[in-house]
Design an enzyme around this catalytic site. Sequence first.
Site, PDB file in Angstrom:
ATOM      1  N   GLN A 346       0.805  -1.225   0.031  1.00 42.91           N
ATOM      2  CA  GLN A 346       0.165  -0.074  -0.068  1.00 42.91           C
ATOM      3  C   GLN A 346       0.811   1.134   0.092  1.00 42.91           C
ATOM      4  O   GLN A 346       1.849   1.569   0.901  1.00 42.91           O
ATOM      5  CB  GLN A 346      -1.011  -0.021   1.222  1.00 42.91           C
ATOM      6  CG  GLN A 346      -2.160  -1.160   1.319  1.00 42.91           C
ATOM      7  CD  GLN A 346      -1.607  -2.217   1.993  1.00 42.91           C
ATOM      8  OE1 GLN A 346      -0.410  -2.737   2.103  1.00 42.91           O
ATOM      9  NE2 GLN A 346      -2.586  -2.960   2.564  1.00 42.91           N
ATOM     10  N   GLN A 368      -0.070  -0.233  -5.891  1.00 47.39           N
ATOM     11  CA  GLN A 368      -1.200  -0.835  -4.986  1.00 47.39           C
ATOM     12  C   GLN A 368      -1.744   0.227  -4.046  1.00 47.39           C
ATOM     13  O   GLN A 368      -0.960   1.204  -3.734  1.00 47.39           O
ATOM     14  CB  GLN A 368      -0.664  -1.918  -3.766  1.00 47.39           C
ATOM     15  CG  GLN A 368      -1.982  -2.376  -3.046  1.00 47.39           C
ATOM     16  CD  GLN A 368      -1.697  -3.539  -2.037  1.00 47.39           C
ATOM     17  OE1 GLN A 368      -0.446  -4.101  -2.125  1.00 47.39           O
ATOM     18  NE2 GLN A 368      -2.340  -3.815  -1.253  1.00 47.39           N
ATOM     19  N   ASP A 369      -3.058   0.544  -4.254  1.00 47.70           N
ATOM     20  CA  ASP A 369      -4.036   1.627  -3.609  1.00 47.70           C
ATOM     21  C   ASP A 369      -3.295   3.158  -4.165  1.00 47.70           C
ATOM     22  O   ASP A 369      -3.004   4.026  -3.218  1.00 47.70           O
ATOM     23  CB  ASP A 369      -3.492   1.659  -1.873  1.00 47.70           C
ATOM     24  CG  ASP A 369      -4.190   0.584  -1.474  1.00 47.70           C
ATOM     25  OD1 ASP A 369      -4.897  -0.499  -2.161  1.00 47.70           O
ATOM     26  OD2 ASP A 369      -4.270   0.288  -0.191  1.00 47.70           O
ATOM     27  N   ASP A 390      -6.303  -3.188  -6.007  1.00 50.72           N
ATOM     28  CA  ASP A 390      -7.201  -2.182  -5.257  1.00 50.72           C
ATOM     29  C   ASP A 390      -7.014  -0.739  -5.547  1.00 50.72           C
ATOM     30  O   ASP A 390      -6.982   0.261  -4.742  1.00 50.72           O
ATOM     31  CB  ASP A 390      -7.372  -2.423  -3.975  1.00 50.72           C
ATOM     32  CG  ASP A 390      -7.590  -3.911  -3.682  1.00 50.72           C
ATOM     33  OD1 ASP A 390      -8.304  -4.483  -4.509  1.00 50.72           O
ATOM     34  OD2 ASP A 390      -6.960  -4.199  -2.392  1.00 50.72           O
ATOM     35  N   ARG A 458     -13.384  -5.754  -6.352  1.00 55.03           N
ATOM     36  CA  ARG A 458     -13.638  -6.734  -5.170  1.00 55.03           C
ATOM     37  C   ARG A 458     -14.144  -5.922  -3.988  1.00 55.03           C
ATOM     38  O   ARG A 458     -13.766  -4.891  -3.855  1.00 55.03           O
ATOM     39  CB  ARG A 458     -12.388  -7.651  -5.078  1.00 55.03           C
ATOM     40  CG  ARG A 458     -11.290  -6.856  -4.243  1.00 55.03           C
ATOM     41  CD  ARG A 458     -10.163  -7.789  -3.705  1.00 55.03           C
ATOM     42  NE  ARG A 458      -8.944  -7.067  -3.387  1.00 55.03           N
ATOM     43  CZ  ARG A 458      -7.917  -7.598  -2.603  1.00 55.03           C
ATOM     44  NH1 ARG A 458      -8.014  -8.982  -2.458  1.00 55.03           N
ATOM     45  NH2 ARG A 458      -6.831  -6.903  -2.197  1.00 55.03           N
TER      46      ARG A 458
END
Length: 553
Positions: A346, A368-369, A390, A458
């Site tokens: 993250q 990520q993120d 994500d 998701r």
Amino acid sequence: MYNPLSRRTPPPPTMLFHVPILFLLLCSFTANATTTATTTPLHLQVANSTCEGTLYPHLCVSTLSSFPDLTSKTLPQTICTLVNHTISEVTHSSSNCTDLRKHLPALTTLERRALDDCLSLFDGTVSELRTTVADLSQAAIGSKLYHDSQTLLSAAMTNLYTCLDGFAYSKGNVRDRIQEGLFQISHHVSNSLAMLKKVPGVSSPNEAFPEYGEAKKGFPSWLSRKDRKLLQAAVNETNFDLVVAKDGTGNFTTIGEALAAAPNSTTTRFVIYIKAGAYFENVEVIRKKTNLMWVGDGIGKTVVKASRNVVDGWTTFQSATVAVVGEGFIAKGVTFENSAGPSKHQAVALRSGADLSVFYQCSFVAYQDTLYVHSLRQFYRECDVYGTVDFIFGNAAVVFQNCNLYARKPNENQKNLFTAQGREDPNQNTGISIINCKVAAAADLIPVKSSFKNYLGRPWKKYSRTVYLNSYMEDLIDPAGWLEWNGTFALDTLYYGEYNNRGPGSNTSARVTWPGYRVITNSTEASQFTVQNFIQGNEWLNSTAVPFFSGFS
């Protein structure tokens, strides 16, 4: 089986009442029962009626029953009393976290940072709850105040869970010391949201996202005419209040210095021009810096860049290169980047918790993120978002319009997820709406596209809500479309929808069959997620001068 209670024995001497005394006691009991029947049941009846339909009715009834003048209150007044009660509990939790921060031995750096997140988030929660009380105390509560209150309560709840999320990688028991109180506060907010829907004449039960408003000349109406002109004007035609330049030709050489010099709580637009260059700094637009606008020289030219990440001990919340919570923030022509890399997990490029914020012709680059759409109402137009896992996540009410969403090459054995929406409660007016966008592979993924799975999203939280409308999907999207978070978690409570998309990745014939997933075929249902209905954009986007369409095109 022997039952000692079945033995009949004489009562002890203290139970042998004289008949007249016993008669008087019975009369007294009857009188008290009569009094109780004529007062308490009415109080409880009002509490039970008011709490009907809430997710936590026992807590709701017990709390409302403690209000001495409940029967004389209107529904908005009752909600205000409950919210004020909740503010007191937030203040208590904040004090508790401060004590833990000061006195708990052997706190790790991550735990200290997570507690700092909590304290900051509690400040925002108190502010949002106080504004809710002020709004609901008005003599007439129309649609705007209703939607504003719904947005503020949704954000307040999001803050509480964000606080707890900060301890996800902590091995200590700090979370255990605070979570019970935060869950109760969250349940109070949930009950307030449910009761708000019953305020006569203002709720919109058929709208999933009643937050954007009508379009005016291609922009949501929350933007003023002056702001529309600012966004449409060329850089050399714009008047700036401050200039940031790496080469010393402006007022400041860093963005942080310019922010410190900007006025607090201004109701007029304050424009900062950030000249082309790479600005290596972490920047926070704090709550009191309202109505700021950043104007850069364009994507890839004006770049704000840093590399905080969770592997190095930062919380996801604090990892953001740029964090914005000042209401009414606008950015045009700026790249926000976190260069930590895919192995650092993250690592956020931008976090926005700024209500009525707008990003126009910007890019967001990380893995990520990447883009943390944390809370409140947000609008992205003609932006590029790059990431892996994500990479658009959070719990704002957010619309992406005419944007490009690019999946990058992830680490080995990773899957790409375009979204992970974090709606915690069915009464929150939050979600991710992606309209007329391109869903594609970035340049580094294209040569190895067949080696990695790519999904539309998701469910990060139980009531996760995301829709893709009128968008183009390249062939990288897995036929199932969506991926589970953890087993069957949220599959029957989420809301994932696809409507009128095109391209090789848009074929829905092999999509997941979860109860919460649907191929939307009705334009009325799809229109709930437009700028007009989702974020009341017609009421505020016009002032920013960002072009937009209130419907589908």
